[in-house]
Design an enzyme around this catalytic site. Structure first.
Site, PDB file in Angstrom:
ATOM      1  N   CYS A  22       0.815  -0.738  -0.505  1.00  0.00           N
ATOM      2  CA  CYS A  22       0.075   0.021  -0.089  1.00  0.00           C
ATOM      3  C   CYS A  22       1.006   1.314  -0.104  1.00  0.00           C
ATOM      4  CB  CYS A  22      -0.963   0.043   1.067  1.00  0.00           C
ATOM      5  SG  CYS A  22      -1.699   1.576   1.339  1.00  0.00           S
ATOM      6  N   ASP A  66      -0.657  -5.590   0.022  1.00  0.00           N
ATOM      7  CA  ASP A  66      -2.739  -5.687  -0.105  1.00  0.00           C
ATOM      8  C   ASP A  66      -2.116  -6.875  -1.097  1.00  0.00           C
ATOM      9  OD1 ASP A  66      -3.215  -3.391   0.204  1.00  0.00           O
ATOM     10  OD2 ASP A  66      -3.070  -2.324  -0.962  1.00  0.00           O
TER      11      ASP A  66
END
Ligand SMILES: [Ca+2]
Ligand SMILES: [Ca+2]
Ligand SMILES: [Ca+2]
Ligand SMILES: [Ca+2]
Ligand SMILES: [Ca+2]
Ligand SMILES: [Ca+2]
Ligand SMILES: [Ca+2]
Ligand SMILES: [Ca+2]
Ligand SMILES: [Ca+2]
Ligand SMILES: [Ca+2]
Ligand SMILES: [Ca+2]
Ligand SMILES: [Ca+2]
Ligand SMILES: [Ca+2]
Ligand SMILES: [Ca+2]
Ligand SMILES: [Ca+2]
Ligand SMILES: [Ca+2]
Lengths: 148, 148, 148, 148, 148, 148, 148, 148, 148, 148
Positions: free
Chosen positions: B43, B50
């Site tokens: 992220c 992520d």
């Protein structure tokens, strides 16, 4: 010991010949869907086995493909080296040559390789053939006829 | 102790280079579907990992993307900061640059963040390319080949 | 361009420290089930990424594992080389060390490698602890609360 | 043309040798589950291909079976004639010989033949080994980490 | 005791303000799908809680809606009285006002009331905007990346 | 405008009082299973809403819990700060206090937080109560009564 | 015209004779599961067709039932009048007579009649035979090997 | 003994006659979907039983097909030899002759033969009939009305 | 004793009157989907109960149908004799009369009778009304918000 | 007009009498499972209809319950006021009185009321009867016999 040489006369042989029979209703554009889950070939790079499920959707013209010869045809790839994209197109080409259909679609869903799943879809339309416009109805999903 | 430094020579490296091979049937518009479930990046705001599953659907022109390099390409995002909407478009841009396809669609399904699920779908069409009108057939859902 | 260096101060860091909080009902043997779908590490042989989903089932004694630190702990494997069987046992060992539970089971379901799927299940029981005999009831499967 | 002779040096060969590695936690009875979906052999009566999915569940003692050699071992049945009931027992026998596990169960699910589905389950327990009494917890079914 | 007053400073507040960020690829019509499963409001007649899952599908123009503010926006309905049909249209109106999208569809699936399930779907198209004609491909359903 | 103040007299209020009615067959140990999908409370740390589905399984003694008051009881947590592990035990404690059952199990399945799913299961047995040994029968899964 | 008299020599006949073959591993108690989905008989009251799916689970002793003869045996009920409860017991009796198994269970799931679904389960244990105590492991559900 | 001659007078007989009743709303094009899961006939080559599920979708004109006679009609194929492709077209032809519908589609899904699954879809449109353009709405999938 | 005469004043009565409320967004063509799983009537031939699930999809014009009166309306068929095809058209007619919608579709899925499943779909379009051309987006299937 | 008075003589009447027939194999403890999806009664408080699906599992002794009378018995509750917990016990009591089984379990799954789902399970064992210890085998889940 499970392993044993194959005794006696085999009942069938793999073949590249696709047998056909006469379409029983040539006046009507109807749809035949077949699933052949037992496809295996070899990876041309590594020689290791590959696996796929093959789906056939077609609208026959004068002939239909015969089920048993279709099975033996699929068997014929067992010892051949085949790339995913190429073999799907080859199967379609061979089925077109055998049946000259109005429409045909081959879908191949290959088992995972390198963590990646690959499906290939190829289709053919007879020159000049047009599908009837689809009558769109509400679709209902089937369930089991039994409980459990 | 499970943790250990990586011994010896790694067998592969992440890469931004997407390798291709020649489309085996350039005369036919056929469809290749690939699923790459092992996508992870960071992220850009928080630096935390992520995760997403990436789906690729395309109709090749002169080249197809090579499966192994596609995997290594996806690996290349592992240490990069990426926004959901942007990275999906970037993957599509890179795949277009590599393969110049007739049509391509990238679908990214991201793992839940803040209780919200986000999917992004981006696609590209080659200038002047038109899809064949779809032949709509009854669709049948596959099931397992085995019981249990 | 989706790739960017991580700006500012990251909000969190991976950690091997598992934080805990006091079990709110130490008199009762109750069951906590947690699913952590975002596990990734590296293959110690090839250096390539591996992925798994980790499931934690435990009966706490005096402390429970804190959700956020559990997440950061799982993140700590991102750049480590780990064998499937070993990392599952290590996660269990670390969780035991942190929480000293009455009972704990770690289940790791790894993504396919070489066409083979591998799951590993490891568990621990506190010395002298006995589970209550299970009251077996008819089980009912949940469905969605909405339609569609 | 999809069919081609296998070029160069194959990267691997089918083998009856099952390689093992040292169990990383020999003090703990833990469970390893493996699924090998790419099993094919020949019918000893007709010579035609048979297909199955093989599942392995075991509790290792001093060694674990190595994933890649397990795959190559399964490949070794590709050109052998095997009855369903016998081959399942043979696979179990070979895995016992290689790993001497505390417990092992082999489950084979064969593709339909003559409209009949056949599964075979065979298992082995090391002399004197007793399973820990199972701690029965509420079970929860996993779902997808993404939407769609 | 589970109930307690909320200590310290809350990390966030419900809000009617929807924050946005710049669309990273404004030249391309791409599709963003978001699922917000945690919607609750009050029945305007009875004051009792209602629940729904909200789905957002849109093609952004110059801005995208920011995930965290979307979540806080949904929270803002928690103490408001809302009719099913009206609140779905209001959410759409607010999202249009914030992002001025090319296309947007809000789908609300409400929990059962009086034995009846109600879903509401509302959508908006920017004046003059036309969707690209859809390229219809064979669709494939995703499955789990793991076994079990 | 969807938002409106709640008009008139609300038809019901949240309550901590669980009403009961007399068990219609106190001679028989029978099992009542209830699912309450509309549970929401607040996170005690952040003040943000949390969501869960609550399942109740019990064998009543002299009283059964009344459905409507159970619903209003669940509503009573809407504005309270609750930790996952604690609130599950509290609900069980309150239901025990109200109904004094032979056996009771509360299962709470919370919505994802930080990418982690948490379920909590707590149960109670009346002193001296023993379940009848379970008669294990083949179990059959229900399907829809309709098609589609 | 689809209807036609059956030409030539039929390749097989229905039969009450169940053929067997020697159990390949008589020292081991292993489990064979077979599904025979093509069972039909007549209702003894009305003469109308009934349908069921038959499941066979057994632990063989000295012989196993041969798949093809099992199929022909099931065919033998096609023109017979059979009550649900009785025919399930008869099939079990016939299979016991043919194979003298250590354990056998026949499960018949009949298609709906009068809006009611009926399943019948009957089993047999050889005198003096005891099952090994079950080793209970975590169970994992299989999924498709392909995508879509 | 399960087998017995059929006593008394059968309540019904198989028939080729399809009874009809007057369409209750001839002004409106509406859609009737019927599923007949109990179809069996004989293979014309081998004389062995074949099985299929038959689906009927139609838009009636002046008459509808009567449910009970449809069932008896399907029964009439029980002792006839039928090829898959031909029998599907015959059923459609017979239903057209009986009801003269605006539109009719027959879908036959046959049980596996030789490891291959075959479905056949045939349809008919009354001369000059045009379907109304379909109003495409978001579709929602039904679920069970109960839990478990 | 479970059976008892109904005490006191019933809270509601079945009714043929469908109440409506003002459409909160008459400028926008939006879609309301309702599922009413509790429909039962009587077979006009035999007097025996029939069951169905009714689905309502509509685009309101100036009024929407009120949920509670819809439920009471469905109750009104409980003691009436109704043919499947006719009752579906009647429900549609009554709903049109009450709400004068732009578009409305009623789908009735009846429980199995004589082994045959029947669904009926009827729809209505306001004179001169045209649906907006559908914006076709990738569709994503929802899953549970919880685990297990 | 769908509504009509019931013409002629009804073919059957609801009844509290449960007919039985002689158990065809009284020497063997076998299991009969029946699903009756068409149960409806009235709420004793409000007079409004309630709905449930009833499941019956039993091991017969000298008699079995006759399917058609079971259906008519379930119909007998259509106009009676019944509480969920009580009616389940009453159905079990009536079935015990009629058949005197070795073992019987009634499971009632009621449709949602007030957003809450309720299932009730009640069972009976004949004095002195003991179930055979269960032979636990690997269980396999059935799938459809067709594709699609
Ligand atoms: Ca079936
Ligand atoms: Ca099932
Ligand atoms: Ca498969
Ligand atoms: Ca579930
Ligand atoms: Ca769905
Ligand atoms: Ca899906
Ligand atoms: Ca997944
Ligand atoms: Ca699962
Ligand atoms: Ca249902
Ligand atoms: Ca469905
Ligand atoms: Ca399964
Ligand atoms: Ca599928
Ligand atoms: Ca179920
Ligand atoms: Ca859902
Ligand atoms: Ca849910
Ligand atoms: Ca299906």
């Amino acid at each position: 010991m499970t392993t044993q040489s194959i005794g006696g006369k085999p009942t069938a042989q793999p073949t590249k010949t696709l047998e056909t029979f006469e379409n029983p209703n040539q006046a009507r554009d109807f749809h035949i869907h077949m699933e052949i889950p037992e496809f295996t070939c070899l990876c041309p790079k590594t020689g290791q086995p590959d696996f796929a499920i093959i789906y056939l959707d077609y609208i026959p013209d004068q002939t239909c493909v015969e089920l048993k010869s279709l099975k033996l045809y699929m068997w014929s790839f067992r010892d051949e080296g085949c790339f995913h994209e190429a073999v799907t197109n080859t199967i379609l080409d061979d089925l077109i040559a055998a049946t000259q259909p109005k429409f045909m679609r081959v879908t191949a869903k290959f088992y995972v390789r390198g963590g990646v799943f690959t499906n290939v879809v190829a289709e053919h339309r007879k020159a000049g053939w047009q599908p009837l416009p689809r009558v769109e109805l509400t679709q209902f999903e089937s369930q089991s006829n039994i409980r459990g």
